[in-house]
Design a protein around this motif. Structure first.
Motif, PDB file in Angstrom:
ATOM      1  N   LEU A  28       0.826  -1.203   0.000  1.00 45.18           N
ATOM      2  CA  LEU A  28       0.000   0.000   0.000  1.00 45.18           C
ATOM      3  C   LEU A  28       0.860   1.252   0.000  1.00 45.18           C
ATOM      4  N   ALA A  29       1.986   1.222   0.722  1.00 41.77           N
ATOM      5  CA  ALA A  29       2.884   2.372   0.759  1.00 41.77           C
ATOM      6  C   ALA A  29       3.400   2.698  -0.636  1.00 41.77           C
ATOM      7  N   TYR A  30       3.756   1.660  -1.402  1.00 44.50           N
ATOM      8  CA  TYR A  30       4.225   1.885  -2.773  1.00 44.50           C
ATOM      9  C   TYR A  30       3.113   2.475  -3.637  1.00 44.50           C
ATOM     10  N   MET A  31       1.927   1.910  -3.526  1.00 39.85           N
ATOM     11  CA  MET A  31       0.819   2.366  -4.367  1.00 39.85           C
ATOM     12  C   MET A  31       0.413   3.801  -4.035  1.00 39.85           C
ATOM     13  N   GLY A  33       2.232   6.010  -2.462  1.00 38.38           N
ATOM     14  CA  GLY A  33       3.357   6.883  -2.779  1.00 38.38           C
ATOM     15  C   GLY A  33       3.382   7.283  -4.244  1.00 38.38           C
ATOM     16  N   LEU A  34       3.161   6.310  -5.126  1.00 42.17           N
ATOM     17  CA  LEU A  34       3.124   6.607  -6.563  1.00 42.17           C
ATOM     18  C   LEU A  34       1.933   7.489  -6.909  1.00 42.17           C
ATOM     19  N   LEU A  35       0.778   7.208  -6.304  1.00 45.82           N
ATOM     20  CA  LEU A  35      -0.416   8.015  -6.580  1.00 45.82           C
ATOM     21  C   LEU A  35      -0.229   9.449  -6.083  1.00 45.82           C
ATOM     22  N   ALA A  36       0.306   9.604  -4.855  1.00 41.88           N
ATOM     23  CA  ALA A  36       0.531  10.941  -4.317  1.00 41.88           C
ATOM     24  C   ALA A  36       1.552  11.698  -5.157  1.00 41.88           C
ATOM     25  N   GLY A  37       2.596  10.999  -5.600  1.00 43.59           N
ATOM     26  CA  GLY A  37       3.595  11.635  -6.452  1.00 43.59           C
ATOM     27  C   GLY A  37       3.008  12.086  -7.772  1.00 43.59           C
ATOM     28  N   TRP A  38       2.128  11.271  -8.337  1.00 34.56           N
ATOM     29  CA  TRP A  38       1.468  11.617  -9.605  1.00 34.56           C
ATOM     30  C   TRP A  38       0.620  12.878  -9.446  1.00 34.56           C
ATOM     31  N   VAL A  39      -0.155  12.949  -8.374  1.00 32.10           N
ATOM     32  CA  VAL A  39      -1.013  14.125  -8.134  1.00 32.10           C
ATOM     33  C   VAL A  39      -0.163  15.376  -7.923  1.00 32.10           C
ATOM     34  N   TYR A  40       0.889  15.249  -7.106  1.00 33.02           N
ATOM     35  CA  TYR A  40       1.754  16.400  -6.815  1.00 33.02           C
ATOM     36  C   TYR A  40       2.494  16.845  -8.074  1.00 33.02           C
ATOM     37  N   ALA A  41       2.985  15.891  -8.862  1.00 32.08           N
ATOM     38  CA  ALA A  41       3.706  16.240 -10.092  1.00 32.08           C
ATOM     39  C   ALA A  41       2.804  16.993 -11.067  1.00 32.08           C
ATOM     40  N   ARG A  42       1.571  16.558 -11.208  1.00 35.49           N
ATOM     41  CA  ARG A  42       0.640  17.257 -12.081  1.00 35.49           C
ATOM     42  C   ARG A  42       0.385  18.686 -11.599  1.00 35.49           C
ATOM     43  N   SER A  43       0.307  18.863 -10.277  1.00 34.18           N
ATOM     44  CA  SER A  43       0.073  20.209  -9.759  1.00 34.18           C
ATOM     45  C   SER A  43       1.281  21.110 -10.001  1.00 34.18           C
ATOM     46  N   LEU A  44       2.483  20.553  -9.907  1.00 33.40           N
ATOM     47  CA  LEU A  44       3.682  21.345 -10.182  1.00 33.40           C
ATOM     48  C   LEU A  44       3.734  21.783 -11.639  1.00 33.40           C
ATOM     49  N   VAL A  45       3.481  20.843 -12.542  1.00 32.68           N
ATOM     50  CA  VAL A  45       3.538  21.152 -13.972  1.00 32.68           C
ATOM     51  C   VAL A  45       2.457  22.150 -14.357  1.00 32.68           C
ATOM     52  N   ARG A  46       1.305  22.065 -13.721  1.00 32.61           N
ATOM     53  CA  ARG A  46       0.177  22.938 -14.045  1.00 32.61           C
ATOM     54  C   ARG A  46       0.423  24.383 -13.580  1.00 32.61           C
ATOM     55  N   ASN A  47       1.274  24.575 -12.589  1.00 30.96           N
ATOM     56  CA  ASN A  47       1.508  25.896 -12.011  1.00 30.96           C
ATOM     57  C   ASN A  47       2.521  26.672 -12.846  1.00 30.96           C
ATOM     58  N   VAL A  48       2.032  27.509 -13.750  1.00 31.20           N
ATOM     59  CA  VAL A  48       2.887  28.254 -14.683  1.00 31.20           C
ATOM     60  C   VAL A  48       3.874  29.143 -13.939  1.00 31.20           C
ATOM     61  N   ALA A  49       3.461  29.737 -12.827  1.00 33.50           N
ATOM     62  CA  ALA A  49       4.289  30.705 -12.120  1.00 33.50           C
ATOM     63  C   ALA A  49       5.590  30.101 -11.598  1.00 33.50           C
ATOM     64  N   LEU A  50       5.648  28.772 -11.425  1.00 32.81           N
ATOM     65  CA  LEU A  50       6.848  28.143 -10.882  1.00 32.81           C
ATOM     66  C   LEU A  50       7.959  27.986 -11.910  1.00 32.81           C
ATOM     67  N   TRP A  51       7.620  28.099 -13.196  1.00 38.35           N
ATOM     68  CA  TRP A  51       8.548  27.676 -14.236  1.00 38.35           C
ATOM     69  C   TRP A  51       9.191  28.796 -15.035  1.00 38.35           C
ATOM     70  N   GLY A  52       8.569  29.967 -15.106  1.00 36.42           N
ATOM     71  CA  GLY A  52       9.119  31.006 -15.962  1.00 36.42           C
ATOM     72  C   GLY A  52       9.132  30.550 -17.405  1.00 36.42           C
ATOM     73  N   GLN A  53      10.295  30.634 -18.062  1.00 38.35           N
ATOM     74  CA  GLN A  53      10.423  30.249 -19.462  1.00 38.35           C
ATOM     75  C   GLN A  53      10.890  28.804 -19.658  1.00 38.35           C
ATOM     76  N   VAL A  54      11.024  28.059 -18.595  1.00 36.95           N
ATOM     77  CA  VAL A  54      11.560  26.700 -18.709  1.00 36.95           C
ATOM     78  C   VAL A  54      10.534  25.781 -19.349  1.00 36.95           C
ATOM     79  N   PRO A  55      10.851  25.192 -20.511  1.00 33.85           N
ATOM     80  CA  PRO A  55       9.921  24.211 -21.115  1.00 33.85           C
ATOM     81  C   PRO A  55       9.769  23.001 -20.198  1.00 33.85           C
TER      82      PRO A  55
END
Length: 287
Positions: A28-31, A33-55
């Protein structure tokens, strides 16, 4: 006579049975962990302000990244354990190499496998491997936190003998009270590192490709070495030389690579926000 110690909590390693299939806390910890990482990663990518001009990769492509990273972690983690922690046993019992349900995963091997998955994903989606690595590095501590808690529940990877007030007598580890080193690792390698990388991302670290990855490598390596002073060495290996353990030895290159990535990222100019073409490339709208 041993000093008083906290009794190990009576936690069933099997969370629930689905018919004949046991669902263990470890799995369960693995599952989760992967699910939480997926949700967090999507939120990071979606947040334009964090990236500036970085593709960066698109939000939808993070689904693919999850698959690449999961296979890399599982295959690399198992291979690392076989090669670095119990090679003689698996040479004598090759049929046990694939028996991952019996336990035996190495973090440093999983990291190497994840790095290969990141590189393959970056090539396919035509983005910088360092940028993809930054996304993964920011979310990995959440999985480490859950994994170390699962180590405690199992229990396994317990600490060395101690007389501290919070010492625990672990089932299967003899009558001596020991450090709950799994919880130390959950706190340092997991929770603390997760907060540090979150704050770094909020302060613009993702605009310097490789910086979050470097901070993770350095932070994890230092935290792991600290925790190794409290963790019982693997019985099949013991101490390698001068009190050093395999975990310490494998963490040193991680620290060096992390420092090099931090230095490399600091030499690049800051990628400020405002490039509309980059936003259009990633499918985002400026906010």
């Amino acid at each position: 006579m041993f000093p008083a110690a906290i009794p190990f909590p009576d936690i069933d390693p099997v969370l629930i049975h689905l018919g004949p299939l046991p669902i263990r806390w470890y799995a369960l910890a693995y599952m989760v962990g992967l699910l939480a990482g997926w949700v967090y990663a999507r939120s990071l990518v979606r947040n334009v302000a964090l990236w500036g001009q970085v593709p960066r990769p698109s939000v939808d492509s993070i689904d693919d990244l999850l698959v690449y990273a999961a296979f890399g972690v599982i295959l690399g983690g198992r291979l690392g354990y076989v090669l670095f922690y119990n090679f003689d046993y698996f040479i004598a019992n090759p049929g046990k190499i694939l028996a991952v349900w019996e336990g035996g995963m190495a973090f440093h091997g999983g990291l190497a496998g994840a790095a290969l998955g990141i590189w393959l994903f970056a090539r396919r989606h035509k983005v910088s491997a360092l940028t993809v690595a930054d996304i993964c590095a920011a979310v990995v501590p959440a999985g480490i936190l859950l994994g170390r808690l699962a180590n405690f529940i199992k229990p396994e990877l317990w600490g060395r003998h101690t007389d501290v007030a919070w010492a625990i007598v672990f089932p299967g580890a003899g009558p001596v009270p020991r450090h709950p080193s799994q919880l130390y690792e959950a706190g340092l390698e997991g929770l603390l590192l997760l907060v540090i990388l979150y704050l770094a991302a909020r302060r613009g670290a993702l605009r310097h490709p490789g910086l979050i990855t470097g901070l993770f490598g350095t932070g994890y390596g230092v935290a792991r070495i600290i925790c190794e002073f409290f963790r019982e060495p693997d019985p099949q290996l013991g101490f390698l030389f001068g009190g050093a353990t395999m975990g310490m030895v494998l963490s040193l290159p991680l620290i060096l690579v992390g420092i090099w990535l931090i230095w490399l990222a600091s030499r690049r100019p800051l990628r400020k926000a405002g490039d509309e073409s980059i936003l259009r490339q990633s499918g985002e709208k400026p906010q």
